[in-house]
Enzyme design. Structure first.
Site, PDB file in Angstrom:
ATOM      1  N   ASN A 210       1.086  -1.486  -0.102  1.00 62.21           N
ATOM      2  CA  ASN A 210      -0.467  -0.192  -0.105  1.00 62.21           C
ATOM      3  C   ASN A 210       0.375   1.076  -0.009  1.00 62.21           C
ATOM      4  O   ASN A 210       1.724   1.130   0.770  1.00 62.21           O
ATOM      5  CB  ASN A 210      -1.076  -0.020   1.794  1.00 62.21           C
ATOM      6  CG  ASN A 210      -1.644  -1.089   0.993  1.00 62.21           C
ATOM      7  OD1 ASN A 210      -2.375  -0.827   0.423  1.00 62.21           O
ATOM      8  ND2 ASN A 210      -2.531  -1.784   2.389  1.00 62.21           N
ATOM      9  N   LYS A 289      11.163 -16.736  -8.709  1.00 62.24           N
ATOM     10  CA  LYS A 289      11.212 -16.058  -9.728  1.00 62.24           C
ATOM     11  C   LYS A 289      10.053 -16.106 -10.621  1.00 62.24           C
ATOM     12  O   LYS A 289      10.491 -16.737 -11.525  1.00 62.24           O
ATOM     13  CB  LYS A 289      12.292 -14.825 -10.038  1.00 62.24           C
ATOM     14  CG  LYS A 289      11.461 -13.492 -11.062  1.00 62.24           C
ATOM     15  CD  LYS A 289      13.208 -13.148 -11.687  1.00 62.24           C
ATOM     16  CE  LYS A 289      12.486 -11.298 -12.468  1.00 62.24           C
ATOM     17  NZ  LYS A 289      13.016 -10.915 -12.782  1.00 62.24           N
ATOM     18  N   PHE A 323      -6.888   4.719  12.250  1.00 63.42           N
ATOM     19  CA  PHE A 323      -6.868   5.085  11.316  1.00 63.42           C
ATOM     20  C   PHE A 323      -7.668   4.401  10.090  1.00 63.42           C
ATOM     21  O   PHE A 323      -6.981   3.065   9.983  1.00 63.42           O
ATOM     22  CB  PHE A 323      -5.489   5.722  10.915  1.00 63.42           C
ATOM     23  CG  PHE A 323      -5.042   6.677  11.940  1.00 63.42           C
ATOM     24  CD1 PHE A 323      -4.241   6.489  13.081  1.00 63.42           C
ATOM     25  CD2 PHE A 323      -4.653   8.046  11.623  1.00 63.42           C
ATOM     26  CE1 PHE A 323      -3.638   7.198  14.048  1.00 63.42           C
ATOM     27  CE2 PHE A 323      -3.736   8.936  12.333  1.00 63.42           C
ATOM     28  CZ  PHE A 323      -3.325   8.336  13.327  1.00 63.42           C
ATOM     29  N   LYS A 337     -16.088   1.181  10.636  1.00 63.67           N
ATOM     30  CA  LYS A 337     -15.162   0.543  10.867  1.00 63.67           C
ATOM     31  C   LYS A 337     -14.096   0.834  12.424  1.00 63.67           C
ATOM     32  O   LYS A 337     -14.336  -0.283  13.173  1.00 63.67           O
ATOM     33  CB  LYS A 337     -13.847   1.487   9.945  1.00 63.67           C
ATOM     34  CG  LYS A 337     -13.289   0.955   9.275  1.00 63.67           C
ATOM     35  CD  LYS A 337     -12.189   0.928   8.197  1.00 63.67           C
ATOM     36  CE  LYS A 337     -12.379   0.772   6.646  1.00 63.67           C
ATOM     37  NZ  LYS A 337     -11.489   1.204   6.171  1.00 63.67           N
ATOM     38  N   LYS A 341     -14.972  -3.114  13.960  1.00 63.15           N
ATOM     39  CA  LYS A 341     -13.278  -3.118  14.469  1.00 63.15           C
ATOM     40  C   LYS A 341     -13.239  -3.518  16.360  1.00 63.15           C
ATOM     41  O   LYS A 341     -12.631  -3.472  16.971  1.00 63.15           O
ATOM     42  CB  LYS A 341     -12.091  -2.579  13.876  1.00 63.15           C
ATOM     43  CG  LYS A 341     -12.057  -2.921  12.102  1.00 63.15           C
ATOM     44  CD  LYS A 341     -10.501  -1.768  12.279  1.00 63.15           C
ATOM     45  CE  LYS A 341     -10.534  -2.491  10.727  1.00 63.15           C
ATOM     46  NZ  LYS A 341      -9.312  -2.803   9.778  1.00 63.15           N
TER      47      LYS A 341
END
Ligand code: C5P
Length: 399
Positions: A210, A289, A323, A337, A341
């Site tokens: 991210n 790979k 956050f 959230k 949570k």
């Protein structure tokens, strides 16, 4: 009112050229309302006289463990118990080495070992001595033991070198010491903070991740430590220096982050999940790979653990703060959230505006209400966040 009013500060001086600044430091402590007692190593007396320090502190200076007169006035154990804060300034490389090994071979090392008060050190030494791995290992051992390390600053040195190793200025040390007693109960609190992104390996050279610079988490860690908290920062891969007095654990994947969090959660008073944890990881990690032979590649993903939810589920767990970086319906999604949570407090923001930026604006969301924190530098916003957390812990524990 300055938070040092009526505080009892034991100032330990070791033998470095910056010792002359202790005259000014003592004057500033006294002006802020603190009572100051001074202990000096033999080498320190070569740089500043005990008489000067006695005149400025208004108290007899402790110089020797074996001085019967001084021990009769206030013995070293009594002095160690008397202090609300012990600060060693300047702290030489030699002192740091001796104290990190638990030695008690002079008045200062003995006081430091015997006190239950918070201990701060203001290192001052030549830049090469500061950078030496021995010194750095000793400092990180002290930091792990909860010592507050103030500075050093970088710049011109008495020996002619330029680099890190200058003792912080007395005014800065005064500020740092004040912060230890500031922001309500942070001085005795343990904070665990996650920050940065996680990386979920696809093969040895590729990963899913991210956007996250880690700046918000690092600012929070820095400000919480400056306010006296004992801070552990579990960080994904970021390009940021560890703030003073913060103990840092580097991780890569969400599973590593969960392990680090759960391994350190015991005794934590406040958990702040700032990390941008990858929600999914590749179902299978390719050990070699992946070759790009085909036109397309399909990755099968599985869900990562939700770290903050695991923390919030703990019985007698910490005050838990999340956050939420959202692109749309910011407050609505944030509220959702907070509830799903089971968090105590959540800060929502517009994801696209704050990536890699030094400033941010946030909406604080609780189960009862929400309000704005205006755009400001992330350190300033971190102070606001900590103030809110401190108020809410206080009102929660008063219920
Ligand atoms: O990614 P999301 O918007 O759900 O993040 C909300 C909060 O949950 C943040 O505090 C984040 O650090 C935390 N989180 C977590 N583990 C995850 C996903 C998010 O701790 N797997």
């Amino acid at each position: 009112m300055l938070s040092l009013t009526n505080k009892r500060i034991l100032l330990g001086i070791t033998g470095g050229i910056a010792a002359y600044k202790c005259a000014e430091l003592t004057r500033l402590f006294s002006k802020a309302g603190a009572e100051v007692r001074v202990a000096m190593t033999k080498a320190a007396t070569e740089f500043i006289t005990p008489l000067t320090m006695q005149a400025l502190s208004g108290n007899r200076v402790s110089l020797d463990l074996l001085d019967t007169d001084a021990e009769a006035a206030m013995g070293h154990i009594e002095l160690a118990r008397w202090a609300d804060l012990v600060i060693i300034a300047p702290a030489t490389a030699d002192f740091i080495a001796r104290v990190s090994h638990g030695q008690a071979d002079d008045i200062l090392t003995t006081l430091v070992l015997a006190t239950a008060a918070p201990i701060a050190i203001a290192p001052a030494m030549n830049q090469a001595m500061w950078s030496d791995s021995g010194t750095q290992e000793n400092l990180s051992a002290l930091s792990d033991r909860g010592y507050h390390i103030f500075g050093p600053a970088s710049g011109e040195q008495a020996c002619g070198d330029v680099g890190p190793g200058r003792m912080l200025e007395p005014q800065q040390l005064l500020q740092h010491c004040g912060n230890l007693f500031d922001v309500g109960r942070f001085a005795s609190l343990r904070l665990l903070i996650t920050g940065g992104p996680t990386r979920e390996a696809i093969d040895p050279v590729r990963f899913i991740s991210n956007h996250s610079s880690g700046k918000m988490a690092f600012a929070l860690a820095q400000e919480a430590a400056a306010a006296g908290a004992q801070v552990t920062l579990v960080s994904g891969p970021v390009n940021l220096a560890t703030p003073d007095s913060v103990s840092r654990i580097d991780v890569e994947s969400a599973e590593d982050m969960l392990d680090a969090v759960m391994g350190n959660i015991s005794g934590t008073n406040v958990f702040i999940g700032v990390a941008a944890v990858a929600d999914y990881r590749p179902k299978q990690l390719a050990h070699e790979k992946i070759k790009k032979d085909d036109e397309g590649l399909t990755l099968s993903l599985i869900k990562n653990p939700d770290i903050i939810s695991e923390v919030a589920k703990l019985s007698k767990g910490p005050f838990t703060v999340g956050f939420a970086a959202e692109t749309n319906s910011i407050i609505e999604n944030g509220k959702q959230k907070l509830l799903s949570k089971k968090l105590d407090l959540l800060f929502a923001n517009n994801a696209t505006q704050s990536f890699n930026s030094d400033s941010i604006s946030l909406t604080a969301i609780t189960s009862e209400n929400e309000f704005e924190i205006a755009t400001a530098n992330k350190n300033v916003v971190a102070q606001e966040i900590l103030k809110l957390i401190s108020e809410r812990i206080n009102s929660k524990s008063a219920e």
